[in-house]
Design a protein around this motif. Structure first.
Motif, PDB file in Angstrom:
ATOM      1  N   VAL A   1       4.329   8.640 -15.885  1.00 33.44           N
ATOM      2  CA  VAL A   1       2.961   9.070 -15.493  1.00 33.44           C
ATOM      3  C   VAL A   1       2.180   7.995 -15.147  1.00 33.44           C
ATOM      4  CG1 VAL A   1       0.956  10.428 -16.147  1.00 33.44           C
ATOM      5  CG2 VAL A   1       3.434  11.173 -16.901  1.00 33.44           C
ATOM      6  N   LEU A   2       1.610   7.732 -14.171  1.00 28.34           N
ATOM      7  CA  LEU A   2       0.938   6.735 -13.610  1.00 28.34           C
ATOM      8  C   LEU A   2      -0.650   7.142 -12.838  1.00 28.34           C
ATOM      9  CD1 LEU A   2       3.872   4.794 -12.174  1.00 28.34           C
ATOM     10  CD2 LEU A   2       2.512   4.310 -14.418  1.00 28.34           C
ATOM     11  N   ASP A   3      -1.485   6.279 -12.768  1.00 33.36           N
ATOM     12  CA  ASP A   3      -2.603   6.150 -12.197  1.00 33.36           C
ATOM     13  C   ASP A   3      -2.418   5.740 -10.744  1.00 33.36           C
ATOM     14  OD1 ASP A   3      -4.303   7.825 -14.180  1.00 33.36           O
ATOM     15  OD2 ASP A   3      -4.670   5.797 -15.081  1.00 33.36           O
ATOM     16  N   CYS A   4      -2.489   6.559  -9.647  1.00 34.97           N
ATOM     17  CA  CYS A   4      -2.341   6.468  -8.386  1.00 34.97           C
ATOM     18  C   CYS A   4      -3.733   6.096  -7.798  1.00 34.97           C
ATOM     19  CB  CYS A   4      -1.562   7.424  -7.631  1.00 34.97           C
ATOM     20  SG  CYS A   4      -1.261   6.895  -6.146  1.00 34.97           S
ATOM     21  N   ASP A   5      -3.893   4.806  -7.386  1.00 36.21           N
ATOM     22  CA  ASP A   5      -5.286   4.539  -6.808  1.00 36.21           C
ATOM     23  C   ASP A   5      -5.162   4.072  -5.188  1.00 36.21           C
ATOM     24  OD1 ASP A   5      -7.511   4.891  -8.992  1.00 36.21           O
ATOM     25  OD2 ASP A   5      -5.895   3.300 -10.127  1.00 36.21           O
ATOM     26  N   VAL A   6      -5.898   4.516  -4.450  1.00 30.81           N
ATOM     27  CA  VAL A   6      -5.771   4.117  -2.971  1.00 30.81           C
ATOM     28  C   VAL A   6      -7.071   3.360  -2.756  1.00 30.81           C
ATOM     29  CG1 VAL A   6      -5.945   5.097  -0.687  1.00 30.81           C
ATOM     30  CG2 VAL A   6      -4.765   6.504  -2.785  1.00 30.81           C
ATOM     31  N   LEU A   7      -6.865   2.191  -2.447  1.00 27.79           N
ATOM     32  CA  LEU A   7      -7.727   1.125  -2.241  1.00 27.79           C
ATOM     33  C   LEU A   7      -7.836   0.811  -0.613  1.00 27.79           C
ATOM     34  CD1 LEU A   7      -6.719  -1.350  -5.025  1.00 27.79           C
ATOM     35  CD2 LEU A   7      -8.331   0.587  -5.048  1.00 27.79           C
ATOM     36  N   VAL A   8      -9.052   0.876  -0.011  1.00 27.52           N
ATOM     37  CA  VAL A   8      -9.240   0.803   1.503  1.00 27.52           C
ATOM     38  C   VAL A   8      -9.665  -0.624   1.526  1.00 27.52           C
ATOM     39  CG1 VAL A   8     -10.670   1.672   3.342  1.00 27.52           C
ATOM     40  CG2 VAL A   8      -9.957   2.998   1.533  1.00 27.52           C
ATOM     41  N   VAL A   9      -8.824  -1.126   2.725  1.00 26.09           N
ATOM     42  CA  VAL A   9      -9.113  -2.576   2.932  1.00 26.09           C
ATOM     43  C   VAL A   9     -10.348  -2.529   4.157  1.00 26.09           C
ATOM     44  CG1 VAL A   9      -8.070  -4.585   3.860  1.00 26.09           C
ATOM     45  CG2 VAL A   9      -6.598  -3.063   2.491  1.00 26.09           C
ATOM     46  N   PRO A  10     -11.402  -3.030   3.799  1.00 19.24           N
ATOM     47  CA  PRO A  10     -12.532  -2.855   4.929  1.00 19.24           C
ATOM     48  C   PRO A  10     -12.149  -3.817   6.118  1.00 19.24           C
ATOM     49  CG  PRO A  10     -13.323  -3.293   2.728  1.00 19.24           C
ATOM     50  CD  PRO A  10     -11.665  -3.513   2.491  1.00 19.24           C
ATOM     51  N   GLY A  11     -12.440  -3.329   7.312  1.00 25.51           N
ATOM     52  CA  GLY A  11     -12.151  -4.115   8.548  1.00 25.51           C
ATOM     53  C   GLY A  11     -10.947  -3.879   8.994  1.00 25.51           C
ATOM     54  N   ALA A  12      -9.816  -3.292   8.289  1.00 27.95           N
ATOM     55  CA  ALA A  12      -8.408  -3.270   8.745  1.00 27.95           C
ATOM     56  C   ALA A  12      -8.110  -1.688   8.765  1.00 27.95           C
ATOM     57  CB  ALA A  12      -7.757  -3.968   7.809  1.00 27.95           C
ATOM     58  N   ASP A  13      -8.893  -0.822   8.040  1.00 34.40           N
ATOM     59  CA  ASP A  13      -8.189   0.519   8.093  1.00 34.40           C
ATOM     60  C   ASP A  13      -6.986   0.704   7.360  1.00 34.40           C
ATOM     61  OD1 ASP A  13      -8.689   3.380   8.228  1.00 34.40           O
ATOM     62  OD2 ASP A  13      -8.765   3.293  10.481  1.00 34.40           O
ATOM     63  N   LEU A  14      -6.719   0.001   6.477  1.00 29.93           N
ATOM     64  CA  LEU A  14      -5.342  -0.050   5.735  1.00 29.93           C
ATOM     65  C   LEU A  14      -5.729   0.753   4.376  1.00 29.93           C
ATOM     66  CD1 LEU A  14      -3.958  -3.398   6.342  1.00 29.93           C
ATOM     67  CD2 LEU A  14      -3.062  -1.177   7.488  1.00 29.93           C
ATOM     68  N   ARG A  15      -4.629   0.998   3.618  1.00 32.61           N
ATOM     69  CA  ARG A  15      -4.828   1.589   2.389  1.00 32.61           C
ATOM     70  C   ARG A  15      -3.963   1.065   1.266  1.00 32.61           C
ATOM     71  NH1 ARG A  15      -6.417   4.444   6.192  1.00 32.61           N
ATOM     72  NH2 ARG A  15      -7.671   6.178   6.169  1.00 32.61           N
ATOM     73  N   MET A  16      -4.155   0.462   0.461  1.00 31.71           N
ATOM     74  CA  MET A  16      -3.361  -0.230  -0.566  1.00 31.71           C
ATOM     75  C   MET A  16      -3.086   0.823  -1.719  1.00 31.71           C
ATOM     76  SD  MET A  16      -4.474  -4.179  -1.061  1.00 31.71           S
ATOM     77  CE  MET A  16      -3.583  -4.294  -2.359  1.00 31.71           C
ATOM     78  N   VAL A  17      -1.808   1.281  -1.848  1.00 26.56           N
ATOM     79  CA  VAL A  17      -1.983   2.307  -2.792  1.00 26.56           C
ATOM     80  C   VAL A  17      -1.039   1.573  -4.164  1.00 26.56           C
ATOM     81  CG1 VAL A  17      -0.410   4.518  -3.659  1.00 26.56           C
ATOM     82  CG2 VAL A  17      -1.442   3.917  -0.978  1.00 26.56           C
ATOM     83  N   THR A  18      -1.539   1.835  -5.266  1.00 31.52           N
ATOM     84  CA  THR A  18      -1.135   1.059  -6.525  1.00 31.52           C
ATOM     85  C   THR A  18      -0.853   1.927  -7.660  1.00 31.52           C
ATOM     86  OG1 THR A  18      -3.317   0.853  -7.608  1.00 31.52           O
ATOM     87  CG2 THR A  18      -2.570  -0.881  -5.870  1.00 31.52           C
ATOM     88  N   TYR A  19       0.262   1.627  -8.410  1.00 32.15           N
ATOM     89  CA  TYR A  19       0.338   2.505  -9.647  1.00 32.15           C
ATOM     90  C   TYR A  19       0.185   1.770 -10.868  1.00 32.15           C
ATOM     91  CZ  TYR A  19       2.319   6.290  -6.600  1.00 32.15           C
ATOM     92  OH  TYR A  19       2.532   7.138  -5.722  1.00 32.15           O
ATOM     93  N   THR A  20      -0.488   2.200 -11.729  1.00 33.89           N
ATOM     94  CA  THR A  20      -0.697   1.727 -13.320  1.00 33.89           C
ATOM     95  C   THR A  20      -0.773   2.439 -14.305  1.00 33.89           C
ATOM     96  OG1 THR A  20      -3.104   1.791 -12.830  1.00 33.89           O
ATOM     97  CG2 THR A  20      -2.169  -0.362 -11.971  1.00 33.89           C
ATOM     98  N   ALA A  21      -0.572   2.099 -15.276  1.00 35.80           N
ATOM     99  CA  ALA A  21      -0.444   2.880 -16.577  1.00 35.80           C
ATOM    100  C   ALA A  21      -1.280   2.174 -17.711  1.00 35.80           C
ATOM    101  CB  ALA A  21       0.953   2.835 -17.176  1.00 35.80           C
ATOM    102  N   GLU A  22      -1.880   2.783 -18.768  1.00 34.03           N
ATOM    103  CA  GLU A  22      -2.692   2.298 -19.552  1.00 34.03           C
ATOM    104  C   GLU A  22      -1.963   1.356 -20.455  1.00 34.03           C
ATOM    105  OE1 GLU A  22      -5.440   3.959 -23.362  1.00 34.03           O
ATOM    106  OE2 GLU A  22      -4.241   5.426 -22.313  1.00 34.03           O
ATOM    107  N   ALA A  23      -2.540   0.138 -20.698  1.00 31.75           N
ATOM    108  CA  ALA A  23      -1.959  -0.817 -21.585  1.00 31.75           C
ATOM    109  C   ALA A  23      -1.576  -0.306 -23.100  1.00 31.75           C
ATOM    110  CB  ALA A  23      -2.885  -2.085 -21.715  1.00 31.75           C
TER     111      ALA A  23
END
Length: 287
Positions: free
Chosen positions: A242-264
């Motif tokens: 079970v992970l937090d999936c965050d979508v980070l937009v790259v300004p000026g490039a119209d790209l999406r960085m999708v990251t998966y993290t878990a609580e420490a």
């Protein structure tokens, strides 16, 4: 500068020699005959076979697809002018300004390479996967095993081809219907920004014709961007994570960085640690 098909191999080889292994996320070791990337490293970054890269450089493969050329341009971190030259030398028209740009800025590539502990995938505006790191492969499987044209999240969710077959079970906290609708809504948003992009238009038309679910959602889903979610990934060796999936937009490039993290300190963080150690493979295969 004009280019012919005979230029493709030398251009590829020259730009491979120019890119340092460290900038591409590899650890430089002794015994290198040239300062740049090895063929197998370029193949890994572009999601291609080493043999195909060799044949391209030697001029024995003369008709690479636009997807292959785009993957090579991103892996080599070419400027827009260099990317366009590579397309022309392959006998292809470079992407137009009114179409989706799949170039990944060098800074984003360095970031994904250095955040080695976090599964990261970089997607273009049409949800084509254009960049990923080793942890992404460990969590979701190696995208290089899927043909370049199939490396698309919408194809994985709604299609019937290699992308759909390769997709590991992922369950959204918001529900499967909500996740599917968000992808369709995001594609509608992309089409409104890139009405001249033929590849995007063909993707939408294809999925309308082959997926009843996609066609229905296209009529009802609101135009929106797919954003943060909490997901359960069913890994074939590790089990449910079970992970937090965050979508980070790259300004000026119209790209999406999708990251998966878990609580420490959580059990899921421990499972991610196990993925880092094993690379997503069964422990018995490592001995």
């Amino acid at each position: 500068m004009t280019a012919s098909r005979s230029d493709f191999g030398p251009l590829l080889h020259g730009w491979r020699d120019r890119l340092s292994p460290a900038d591409a996320g590899f650890t430089a070791t002794g015994g290198r005959r040239a300062p740049g990337l090895r063929r197998e490293e370029l193949a890994q970054l572009a999601g291609l076979s080493v043999d195909y890269v060799l044949r391209l450089e030697q001029g024995r493969a003369t008709s690479p697809s636009a997807q292959v050329v785009g993957a090579l341009a991103r892996a080599l971190r070419l400027s827009r002018a260099e990317r366009d030259l590579l397309y022309r030398s392959a006998g292809l028209l470079p992407p137009r300004d009114a179409t989706i740009d799949t170039r990944v800025p060098a800074g984003v590539q360095r970031l994904t390479a250095r955040l080695a502990d976090v599964p990261i995938g970089v997607f273009a505006a049409d949800w084509s996967l254009v960049w990923w790191n080793a942890m992404w492969c460990a969590l979701h499987g190696d995208p290089a095993a899927v043909p370049p044209v199939e490396r698309n999240l919408a194809r994985a969710v709604f299609g019937t081809g290699a992308a759909h077959e390769a997709m590991r079970p992922v369950h959204s906290e918001r529900g499967a219907d909500s996740f599917a609708a968000s992808i369709v809504g995001d594609l509608k948003h992309a089409l409104s920004r890139y009405p001249a992009d033929l590849q995007l238009s063909r993707l939408v038309q294809e999925l309308k014709e082959t997926s009843v679910v996609f066609a229905g959602l296209w009529e009802t889903a609101a135009t929106a961007e797919h954003t943060t979610d909490r997901k359960t990934v069913r890994h074939p060796e590790i089990g449910d994570i079970v992970l937090d999936c965050d979508v980070l937009v790259v300004p000026g490039a119209d790209l999406r960085m999708v990251t998966y993290t878990a609580e420490a300190g959580s059990d899921d963080a421990g499972r991610l640690d196990l993925l880092r150690v094993t690379g997503g493979k069964a422990a018995s295969t490592l001995s």
